[in-house]
Enzyme design. Structure first.
Site, PDB file in Angstrom:
ATOM      1  N   SER A 256       0.789  -1.217  -0.040  1.00 35.30           N
ATOM      2  CA  SER A 256       0.018  -0.135   0.062  1.00 35.30           C
ATOM      3  C   SER A 256       0.767   1.146   0.050  1.00 35.30           C
ATOM      4  O   SER A 256       1.820   1.251   0.055  1.00 35.30           O
ATOM      5  CB  SER A 256      -0.775   0.040   1.396  1.00 35.30           C
ATOM      6  N   LYS A 257       0.087   2.520  -0.115  1.00 44.49           N
ATOM      7  CA  LYS A 257       0.798   3.635  -0.210  1.00 44.49           C
ATOM      8  C   LYS A 257       1.875   3.928   1.144  1.00 44.49           C
ATOM      9  O   LYS A 257       2.739   4.639   1.177  1.00 44.49           O
ATOM     10  CB  LYS A 257      -0.036   4.655  -0.556  1.00 44.49           C
ATOM     11  N   ARG A 258       1.180   3.336   2.184  1.00 43.43           N
ATOM     12  CA  ARG A 258       1.687   3.547   3.626  1.00 43.43           C
ATOM     13  C   ARG A 258       2.947   3.034   3.776  1.00 43.43           C
ATOM     14  O   ARG A 258       3.915   3.368   4.576  1.00 43.43           O
ATOM     15  CB  ARG A 258       0.619   2.925   4.563  1.00 43.43           C
ATOM     16  N   SER A 259       3.266   1.898   2.883  1.00 43.52           N
ATOM     17  CA  SER A 259       4.754   1.574   2.756  1.00 43.52           C
ATOM     18  C   SER A 259       5.822   2.316   2.450  1.00 43.52           C
ATOM     19  O   SER A 259       6.859   2.193   2.680  1.00 43.52           O
ATOM     20  CB  SER A 259       4.761   0.188   1.961  1.00 43.52           C
TER      21      SER A 259
END
Length: 487
Positions: A256-259
């Site tokens: 995900s973008k949070r990575s």
């Protein structure tokens, strides 16, 4: 004669290109080029709510940087354009094909409002709770439909799927997959705003553009029976399906973008090389016959066999990517490396140091360019350090022996005029020989004193050559003072 392979990359312009999208583009490119086929770019912008300004430019820029050059697209007309769905929609293309299905009884107008749709019951199918449209509007007479249309009543057009029996479709990796028709639902083909849904536009465009191989993530496996029924309803040939495994993070969750490293541009900003990213992404789900890991794009084209794509999820391992990037840096031409490294060096070093010599020191010691700062910042200023760093079991040094060595070499180095690496090393080797010491017994304390670091990109004399005589001596005196007072 075998049909020429045609694949397409059909991204939605919703922001930066996700690693999963880039892998799809790469595999589609490789499948086509391995067989001498065509790779087509199509922009799927029918979901206007998710459209991001500038995202189309990002798509073009990413494909150009990675070398995934398309044969046809918005800027290269191959005779089956337009290659942007919103432009295709203006021609009435999708509504025309949807109405053709209505005429065949394979689709129907649906006038249900939000309240009615919200009241529909969910059903449990194979352990999953799903909402199935109840075909309420399928029973409307032609007169009722025409009356509603004449009055301007909002509508969608739905696919008319069977509710009993099974649908079987074939995927090149997963084989034959059987799906209960009760699960299919009557998906929407044309939305109330007149735009086609992603699924419907996809099928129409793939057929009209002659796409032979549809390559996409395996999250679309469940949609494939609906696609197949559309092909069959139109009497079109079904393409070859290749569904790709999911890409997860190290914790087996969807990337995900949070990575922080989920997009291609994220990775470039973090100091990764384009070539290394492409190489690594190629191995996220595919493996060659041997255990080789480093490939140029041309080598990938030659070696890529999509039948060797795995069905198991691929783990995006940032540590492995850093290793691979480091291998690319080691193999890189020095002048090109220096061009990349210079901005990172200049952020840290401002006192006129020899940046080329320092770049040569770090070239084989970094994995990504931002690693440079921690390796070379001591050239700018001696950090505060603990005298425990002088203790090294292998070198048989400690604070007491190091103080003695530094006090002995200081006057020797004060007399030394030539501060080139070779001259300094020769002087110290002579001193070591006279004393009967091991090299590390002397060089470890000196390196610690002039760097203040546990790890450095070069040895003591190479560091001193960069620092120069005055700064080197000042740092050695600082080391003597630290050791003398036991701080």
């Amino acid at each position: 004669m075998a049909l020429k392979i045609r694949t397409r990359f059909a991204p939605s312009p919703t922001g930066r290109m996700h690693v999963g999208n880039l892998r799809s583009a790469l595999y589609e490119f490789l499948i086509a080029k391995h067989e001498g086929g065509d790779f087509i770019l199509r922009i799927e912008d029918t979901d206007q709510e998710r459209f991001v300004e500038g995202a189309v430019e990002i798509i073009f820029r990413t494909l150009e940087k990675t070398g995934l050059l398309h044969d046809e697209g918005p800027d290269k007309d191959g005779g089956v354009g337009p290659y942007v769905q919103s432009e295709r929609m203006k021609t009435g293309l999708y509504l025309k094909y949807a109405k053709e299905l209505v005429d065949k009884g394979e689709a129907y107008y649906c006038f249900c409002d939000k309240e009615r749709l919200a009241s529909l019951k969910t059903e449990i199918v194979e352990g999953k709770e799903i909402c199935i449209y109840d075909k309420h509007c399928l029973g409307l007479s032609r007169e009722e439909v025409e009356k509603n249309l004449a009055e301007g009543k909002p509508y969608v057009i739905r696919q008319n799927n069977p509710t009993t029996g099974k649908t079987v479709f074939h995927d090149e990796l997963y084989g034959d997959i059987e799906v209960e028709n009760a699960e299919l639902d009557d998906m929407i083909l044309i939305k109330s705003d007149g735009y086609p849904t992603y699924n419907f536009a996809n099928v129409v465009d793939d057929h009209l553009m002659g796409i032979t191989h549809v390559v996409r993530g395996n999250e679309y496996l469940s949609s494939s029976p609906k696609y197949n029924r559309l092909y069959e309803a139109f009497g079109w040939e079904v393409p070859t399906y290749v569904h790709l495994p999911l890409i997860t993070d190290e914790n087996q969750r969807k990337l995900s973008k949070r990575s922080g490293h989920s997009s291609f541009e994220d990775l470039l900003e973090q100091g990764f090389l384009t070539e290394a990213v492409v190489n690594y992404i190629a191995l996220l789900g595919w493996s060659p016959e041997d255990n080789r890991e480093i490939f140029s794009l041309d080598e990938l084209i030659k070696e890529f066999d999509y039948h060797r794509i795995s069905k198991s999820p691929a783990v995006f391992d940032i540590v492995k990517l850093k290793w691979m990037n480091g291998e690319y840096l080691k193999a890189m031409d020095f002048d090109k490396f220096y061009e990349y490294a210079k901005p990172y060096l200049e952020k840290v070093l401002t006192k006129g140091q020899d940046l080329k010599k320092i770049a040569a020191m770090v070239k084989t010691r970094i994995e990504i360019f931002p690693d440079i700062a921690d390796l070379v910042d001591f050239f700018e200023e001696l950090p505060d350090y603990d005298i425990e760093m002088y203790t090294h079991k292998k070198m048989k040094t400690n604070a007491e022996t190091s103080l003695s060595v530094l006090q002995e070499v200081l006057p020797i180095l004060e007399k030394q005029e030539d501060y080139s690496n070779d001259a300094l090393y020769q002087t110290l080797v002579e001193y070591i020989g006279e004393k009967g010491y091991k090299n590390g017994y002397v060089l470890w304390p000196i390196r610690t004193a002039v760097s203040g670091k546990q790890m450095t990109p070069a040895g003591a004399t190479e560091i001193m050559e960069i620092l120069g005589k005055e700064e080197s001596l000042a740092r050695i005196r600082t080391g003597i003072n630290k050791l003398s007072v036991g701080k």
